[in-house]
Write a protein that holds these residues in place. Structure first.
Motif, PDB file in Angstrom:
ATOM      1  N   VAL A  59       0.838  -1.183   0.000  1.00 34.13           N
ATOM      2  CA  VAL A  59       0.000   0.000   0.000  1.00 34.13           C
ATOM      3  C   VAL A  59       0.878   1.240   0.000  1.00 34.13           C
ATOM      4  O   VAL A  59       1.936   1.261   0.650  1.00 34.13           O
ATOM      5  N   ALA A  60       0.473   2.243  -0.754  1.00 33.48           N
ATOM      6  CA  ALA A  60       1.197   3.512  -0.826  1.00 33.48           C
ATOM      7  C   ALA A  60       0.690   4.443   0.278  1.00 33.48           C
ATOM      8  O   ALA A  60      -0.522   4.667   0.406  1.00 33.48           O
ATOM      9  N   GLN A  76      -0.513   3.654  -8.750  1.00 34.41           N
ATOM     10  CA  GLN A  76      -0.692   3.240 -10.138  1.00 34.41           C
ATOM     11  C   GLN A  76       0.650   3.124 -10.846  1.00 34.41           C
ATOM     12  O   GLN A  76       0.883   2.191 -11.622  1.00 34.41           O
ATOM     13  N   ALA A  77       1.548   4.069 -10.572  1.00 35.81           N
ATOM     14  CA  ALA A  77       2.866   4.035 -11.220  1.00 35.81           C
ATOM     15  C   ALA A  77       3.697   2.851 -10.741  1.00 35.81           C
ATOM     16  O   ALA A  77       4.347   2.160 -11.536  1.00 35.81           O
ATOM     17  N   TYR A  78       3.666   2.591  -9.442  1.00 37.30           N
ATOM     18  CA  TYR A  78       4.439   1.464  -8.918  1.00 37.30           C
ATOM     19  C   TYR A  78       3.880   0.124  -9.399  1.00 37.30           C
ATOM     20  O   TYR A  78       4.610  -0.861  -9.499  1.00 37.30           O
ATOM     21  N   GLY A  79       2.599   0.076  -9.698  1.00 40.54           N
ATOM     22  CA  GLY A  79       2.040  -1.148 -10.255  1.00 40.54           C
ATOM     23  C   GLY A  79       2.621  -1.482 -11.614  1.00 40.54           C
ATOM     24  O   GLY A  79       2.759  -2.663 -11.965  1.00 40.54           O
ATOM     25  N   SER A 111      -5.898  -0.566  -8.121  1.00 38.10           N
ATOM     26  CA  SER A 111      -7.288  -0.147  -8.015  1.00 38.10           C
ATOM     27  C   SER A 111      -7.381   1.360  -8.226  1.00 38.10           C
ATOM     28  O   SER A 111      -6.526   2.106  -7.730  1.00 38.10           O
ATOM     29  N   PRO A 112      -8.398   1.819  -8.947  1.00 40.42           N
ATOM     30  CA  PRO A 112      -8.544   3.272  -9.118  1.00 40.42           C
ATOM     31  C   PRO A 112      -9.037   3.981  -7.866  1.00 40.42           C
ATOM     32  O   PRO A 112      -9.041   5.218  -7.821  1.00 40.42           O
ATOM     33  N   ASP A 113      -9.456   3.237  -6.851  1.00 43.11           N
ATOM     34  CA  ASP A 113     -10.028   3.836  -5.652  1.00 43.11           C
ATOM     35  C   ASP A 113      -9.138   3.698  -4.423  1.00 43.11           C
ATOM     36  O   ASP A 113      -9.329   4.445  -3.450  1.00 43.11           O
ATOM     37  N   ALA A 114      -8.209   2.755  -4.440  1.00 44.46           N
ATOM     38  CA  ALA A 114      -7.366   2.514  -3.265  1.00 44.46           C
ATOM     39  C   ALA A 114      -5.900   2.515  -3.679  1.00 44.46           C
ATOM     40  O   ALA A 114      -5.557   1.974  -4.735  1.00 44.46           O
TER      41      ALA A 114
END
Length: 221
Positions: A59-60, A76-79, A111-114
Motif C-alpha cells: 500500500v502507498a 498506479q505508477a508502482y504497479g 485499483s482506481p479507488d485505493a
C-alpha cells in the motif's frame, strides 16, 4: 476377342460413404463434436501440471509533504514499475529464480479507488509462487524507499503471500466441459455448412387442362 478388364470397385466406396454421411441424423454431428471435444479437454486437463497462484499486497502511504491523491497516483505508477528489470533484478536474489521467470509469471494489478498494488505470482510449486510474490513485493518497497525523497510517498507491505493450499488452474472436469462446449459448437457449424439432401420428386402427373379451358384457349387463337 479381347477380354475387358474388371472394373475396380474402389471408386464406388466414397459415394457410398457420402450417402451414408448424409443419411445420419443432424444431432449425431453435435454429439460427436461434443464427445470429441470433451475427451480432448479432459485429457488436456489431466496432462497439464497444476498451477498455483499466490498474491502479496503493498500500500502507498503519503508522507507529511504529500496527500492521499498523490499516494493513489504513485500506487498506479508502482504497479507498472513492479514488473520492470529494475525491480525484478533485486527480486530474483530472494526468489531464487531468473528475471525471465519472474517476468513471465508475475502480474500486478491496481485499483482506481485505493492506493494498493497486488502482486500475483504463478508457479507449478505452491511454495515457489509465494516466494516469488513476496520477493517482488520486497524489492518494490525498497525501490520506493530509495525514491521517497522525491515522491514523498512510501510503500508498506500490507499482506504477505502465503503458500496456496489448492491449485488455481482449472481441474480436468472444467476443461472437459469447455472442450465439450467447443466441440458441440464446431459440430453445429459443420451441420450448417454441410450440403442438404436433394429433395426427391413425388412423380405426380402433370395436370391436364379440362375441355372448357381447352375450348377457351382455342377460341382465343
Amino acid at each position: 476377342m479381347t477380354a475387358t478388364p474388371d472394373t475396380p470397385e474402389a471408386p464406388r466406396r466414397p459415394r457410398w460413404n457420402r450417402a451414408r454421411a448424409r443419411a445420419l441424423p443432424p444431432w449425431s454431428l453435435l454429439a460427436a463434436g461434443a464427445l470429441a471435444g470433451g475427451l480432448l479437454g479432459g485429457g488436456y486437463g489431466l496432462a497439464r501440471p497444476p498451477a498455483y497462484s499466490a498474491s502479496a499486497y503493498v500500500v502507498a502511504v503519503p508522507t507529511e509533504k504529500s496527500d492521499p491523491a498523490s499516494a493513489l497516483g504513485f500506487a498506479q505508477a508502482y504497479g507498472r514499475v513492479a514488473t520492470q528489470v529494475a525491480v525484478l533484478g533485486d527480486a530474483q536474489v530472494w526468489a531464487g529464480v531468473p528475471v525471465r521467470t519472474l517476468r513471465e509469471n508475475v502480474q500486478t494489478a491496481t485499483s482506481p479507488d485505493a492506493p494498493m498494488v497486488s502482486i500475483t505470482a504463478t508457479s507449478a510449486r505452491a511454495d515457489l509462487a509465494a516466494d516469488m510474490a513476496n520477493a517482488v513485493a520486497r524489492a518494490l518497497t525498497r525501490h520506493a524507499e530509495d525514491a521517497r525523497g522525491t515522491t514523498h510517498v512510501e510503500l508498506e507491505l500490507f499482506a504477505r503471500a502465503v503458500k496456496p493450499a489448492e491449485p488455481s488452474s482449472a481441474p480436468p472436469a472444467v476443461t472437459g466441459l469447455v472442450g465439450a462446449s467447443a466441440g458441440g459448437l464446431l459440430g453445429g457449424l459443420v451441420l450448417l455448412v454441410r450440403p442438404r439432401r436433394p429433395q426427391v420428386e413425388t412423380g405426380r402427373p402433370a395436370a391436364v387442362p379440362g375441355p372448357a379451358l381447352a375450348a377457351d384457349t382455342h377460341g382465343r387463337l
